[in-house]
Motif scaffolding. Structure first.
Motif, PDB file in Angstrom:
ATOM      1  N   CYS A 125     -40.483  25.245  14.205  1.00  0.00           N
ATOM      2  CA  CYS A 125     -39.318  25.611  13.799  1.00  0.00           C
ATOM      3  C   CYS A 125     -38.359  24.865  12.248  1.00  0.00           C
ATOM      4  N   GLU A 126     -37.808  24.159  11.518  1.00  0.00           N
ATOM      5  CA  GLU A 126     -38.082  23.675  10.287  1.00  0.00           C
ATOM      6  C   GLU A 126     -36.113  23.471  10.193  1.00  0.00           C
ATOM      7  N   LEU A 127     -36.211  22.185  10.303  1.00  0.00           N
ATOM      8  CA  LEU A 127     -34.698  21.798  10.463  1.00  0.00           C
ATOM      9  C   LEU A 127     -34.579  21.556   8.503  1.00  0.00           C
ATOM     10  N   LYS A 128     -34.644  22.872   8.053  1.00  0.00           N
ATOM     11  CA  LYS A 128     -34.311  22.784   6.361  1.00  0.00           C
ATOM     12  C   LYS A 128     -32.969  22.210   5.539  1.00  0.00           C
ATOM     13  N   ASN A 129     -31.890  21.940   6.260  1.00  0.00           N
ATOM     14  CA  ASN A 129     -30.851  21.119   5.741  1.00  0.00           C
ATOM     15  C   ASN A 129     -29.422  20.072   7.393  1.00  0.00           C
ATOM     16  N   LEU A 130     -29.253  19.290   7.177  1.00  0.00           N
ATOM     17  CA  LEU A 130     -28.663  18.671   7.515  1.00  0.00           C
ATOM     18  C   LEU A 130     -27.844  18.054   6.739  1.00  0.00           C
ATOM     19  N   ALA A 131     -26.168  17.988   6.941  1.00  0.00           N
ATOM     20  CA  ALA A 131     -25.705  17.253   5.940  1.00  0.00           C
ATOM     21  C   ALA A 131     -23.714  17.073   6.722  1.00  0.00           C
ATOM     22  N   VAL A 132     -23.240  15.753   6.753  1.00  0.00           N
ATOM     23  CA  VAL A 132     -22.388  14.944   6.569  1.00  0.00           C
ATOM     24  C   VAL A 132     -21.442  15.328   5.895  1.00  0.00           C
ATOM     25  N   ALA A 133     -20.078  15.556   6.155  1.00  0.00           N
ATOM     26  CA  ALA A 133     -19.279  15.183   4.993  1.00  0.00           C
ATOM     27  C   ALA A 133     -19.039  14.433   4.774  1.00  0.00           C
ATOM     28  N   GLU A 134     -18.189  13.552   3.752  1.00  0.00           N
ATOM     29  CA  GLU A 134     -18.747  12.162   2.928  1.00  0.00           C
ATOM     30  C   GLU A 134     -18.016  11.182   3.607  1.00  0.00           C
ATOM     31  N   PRO A 135     -15.983  12.117   4.307  1.00  0.00           N
ATOM     32  CA  PRO A 135     -15.357  11.330   4.953  1.00  0.00           C
ATOM     33  C   PRO A 135     -16.198  10.678   6.270  1.00  0.00           C
ATOM     34  N   TRP A 136     -17.204  11.413   7.346  1.00  0.00           N
ATOM     35  CA  TRP A 136     -18.069  11.384   8.384  1.00  0.00           C
ATOM     36  C   TRP A 136     -18.924  10.996   8.406  1.00  0.00           C
ATOM     37  N   GLN A 137     -19.544  10.574   7.621  1.00  0.00           N
ATOM     38  CA  GLN A 137     -20.701   9.655   7.468  1.00  0.00           C
ATOM     39  C   GLN A 137     -20.534   8.170   7.703  1.00  0.00           C
ATOM     40  N   GLY A 138     -21.623   7.764   9.035  1.00  0.00           N
ATOM     41  CA  GLY A 138     -21.993   6.333   9.178  1.00  0.00           C
ATOM     42  C   GLY A 138     -21.072   6.788  10.658  1.00  0.00           C
ATOM     43  N   ARG A 139     -20.439   7.876  11.187  1.00  0.00           N
ATOM     44  CA  ARG A 139     -19.857   7.847  12.604  1.00  0.00           C
ATOM     45  C   ARG A 139     -20.326   8.903  13.693  1.00  0.00           C
ATOM     46  N   GLY A 140     -22.394   8.837  13.181  1.00  0.00           N
ATOM     47  CA  GLY A 140     -22.406   9.540  14.483  1.00  0.00           C
ATOM     48  C   GLY A 140     -22.936  10.603  14.501  1.00  0.00           C
ATOM     49  N   CYS A 141     -22.161  11.802  13.525  1.00  0.00           N
ATOM     50  CA  CYS A 141     -22.121  13.077  13.359  1.00  0.00           C
ATOM     51  C   CYS A 141     -23.525  13.692  13.685  1.00  0.00           C
ATOM     52  N   GLY A 142     -24.512  13.121  12.156  1.00  0.00           N
ATOM     53  CA  GLY A 142     -25.677  13.435  11.809  1.00  0.00           C
ATOM     54  C   GLY A 142     -26.919  13.253  13.313  1.00  0.00           C
ATOM     55  N   SER A 143     -26.369  12.186  14.460  1.00  0.00           N
ATOM     56  CA  SER A 143     -27.532  11.830  14.871  1.00  0.00           C
ATOM     57  C   SER A 143     -26.845  12.546  16.154  1.00  0.00           C
ATOM     58  N   ARG A 144     -25.711  12.697  16.670  1.00  0.00           N
ATOM     59  CA  ARG A 144     -25.640  14.305  17.665  1.00  0.00           C
ATOM     60  C   ARG A 144     -25.829  15.327  17.390  1.00  0.00           C
ATOM     61  N   MET A 145     -25.933  15.866  16.095  1.00  0.00           N
ATOM     62  CA  MET A 145     -26.252  17.072  15.658  1.00  0.00           C
ATOM     63  C   MET A 145     -28.178  17.548  15.994  1.00  0.00           C
ATOM     64  N   VAL A 146     -28.766  16.261  15.850  1.00  0.00           N
ATOM     65  CA  VAL A 146     -30.035  16.240  15.276  1.00  0.00           C
ATOM     66  C   VAL A 146     -30.181  16.142  17.128  1.00  0.00           C
ATOM     67  N   ARG A 147     -29.804  15.438  18.175  1.00  0.00           N
ATOM     68  CA  ARG A 147     -30.147  15.811  19.765  1.00  0.00           C
ATOM     69  C   ARG A 147     -29.388  16.889  19.863  1.00  0.00           C
ATOM     70  N   PHE A 148     -28.876  17.658  19.492  1.00  0.00           N
ATOM     71  CA  PHE A 148     -28.227  18.958  20.045  1.00  0.00           C
ATOM     72  C   PHE A 148     -29.332  20.268  19.489  1.00  0.00           C
ATOM     73  N   LEU A 149     -29.357  20.068  18.058  1.00  0.00           N
ATOM     74  CA  LEU A 149     -31.241  20.665  18.012  1.00  0.00           C
ATOM     75  C   LEU A 149     -31.774  20.768  18.546  1.00  0.00           C
ATOM     76  N   LEU A 150     -32.685  19.321  18.365  1.00  0.00           N
ATOM     77  CA  LEU A 150     -33.634  19.256  20.033  1.00  0.00           C
ATOM     78  C   LEU A 150     -33.492  19.601  21.167  1.00  0.00           C
ATOM     79  N   GLU A 151     -32.307  19.914  21.354  1.00  0.00           N
ATOM     80  CA  GLU A 151     -32.562  20.375  22.581  1.00  0.00           C
ATOM     81  C   GLU A 151     -32.055  21.734  22.620  1.00  0.00           C
ATOM     82  N   ARG A 152     -31.746  22.781  21.846  1.00  0.00           N
ATOM     83  CA  ARG A 152     -31.392  23.685  21.822  1.00  0.00           C
ATOM     84  C   ARG A 152     -32.766  24.488  21.381  1.00  0.00           C
ATOM     85  N   PHE A 153     -33.875  23.686  20.347  1.00  0.00           N
ATOM     86  CA  PHE A 153     -35.053  24.310  20.091  1.00  0.00           C
ATOM     87  C   PHE A 153     -35.853  24.156  20.827  1.00  0.00           C
ATOM     88  N   ALA A 154     -36.303  22.892  22.119  1.00  0.00           N
ATOM     89  CA  ALA A 154     -37.443  22.339  22.292  1.00  0.00           C
ATOM     90  C   ALA A 154     -37.628  23.761  23.957  1.00  0.00           C
TER      91      ALA A 154
END
Length: 158
Positions: free
Chosen positions: A63-92
Motif C-alpha cells: 500500500c502507499e501513503l499518498k498524502n499526510l497533512a496536518v493543519a498548520e495550528p496542529w503541526q509539531g504536536r504529534g498528530c502526524g506521528s500518531r496518524m502514521v502509527r495508526f496507519l501502520l497498525e491498520r495496514f500491517a
C-alpha cells in the motif's frame, strides 16, 4: 495533543478535506489522481479535522501513503506521528509493506517509524507539477524519494 482526538475512516465526502490535503500535495490535479482510489483517514479534535491521510492499496500487496497533512495550528504536536502509527497498525495485517513518497526533508520523519529508503524518481516534482514545489526550508523539490516499511509475517509491524 488533545487526548480526545479520534481517527476515523472517511467513505463519502472526501473532497471536503481538499484544503487540508493541499498542504501536503499542493496540486489539486495530483490529489484527484489518487483521492477516489484511496482510503481516507481523518483525525478530528473537538469536531475539527486536524490531520488527514490517504492510503492506496496496490495490486502487488503493498500500500502507499499518498498524502499526510496536518493543519498548520496542529503541526509539531504529534498528530502526524500518531496518524502514521495508526496507519501502520491498520495496514500491517492486510499488506506486505507500506510505501511513502516524499521530498528530501520528509525522509527523517518516516525513518523514525522504521521506513527505509527504497528508490528515487528523478525530476518527479519538476515534471509533474505546474508550479514549483518548495520544502519548508525553502529548497525546491525536484526528486521524489520513496521509503518502504516492510510488515512482518502474520500482520505485525516490524
Amino acid at each position: 495533543m488533545d487526548v480526545c482526538c479520534e481517527i476515523r475512516s472517511v467513505e463519502e465526502g472526501k473532497l471536503r478535506f481538499l484544503p487540508l490535503l493541499l498542504l501536503a500535495d499542493p496540486c489539486e490535479r495530483m490529489v484527484s489522481r489518487y483521492l477516489d482510489a484511496g482510503e481516507v483517514f481523518v483525525m478530528e479534535c473537538g469536531g475539527e479535522a486536524v490531520c488527514v491521510a490517504v492510503v492506496v492499496r496496490g495490486e502487488d500487496g503493498e500500500c502507499e501513503l499518498k498524502n499526510l497533512a496536518v493543519a498548520e495550528p496542529w503541526q509539531g504536536r504529534g498528530c502526524g506521528s500518531r496518524m502514521v502509527r495508526f496507519l501502520l497498525e491498520r495496514f500491517a495485517p492486510v499488506a506486505k509493506a507500506m510505501l511513502v513518497g516524499t521530498a528530501d526533508s520528509g525522509v527523517p520523519f518516516y525513518e523514525r517509524f522504521g521506513f527505509e529508503y527504497a528508490f528515487r524518481v528523478p525530476g518527479f516534482f519538476t515534471e509533474n507539477y505546474p508550479e514549483p514545489v518548495v520544502e519548508e526550508d525553502g529548497r525546491l523539490c525536484v526528486d521524489m524519494l520513496y521509503c518502504r516499511k516492510v510488515f512482518g509475517s502474520g500482520g505485525s509491524v516490524v
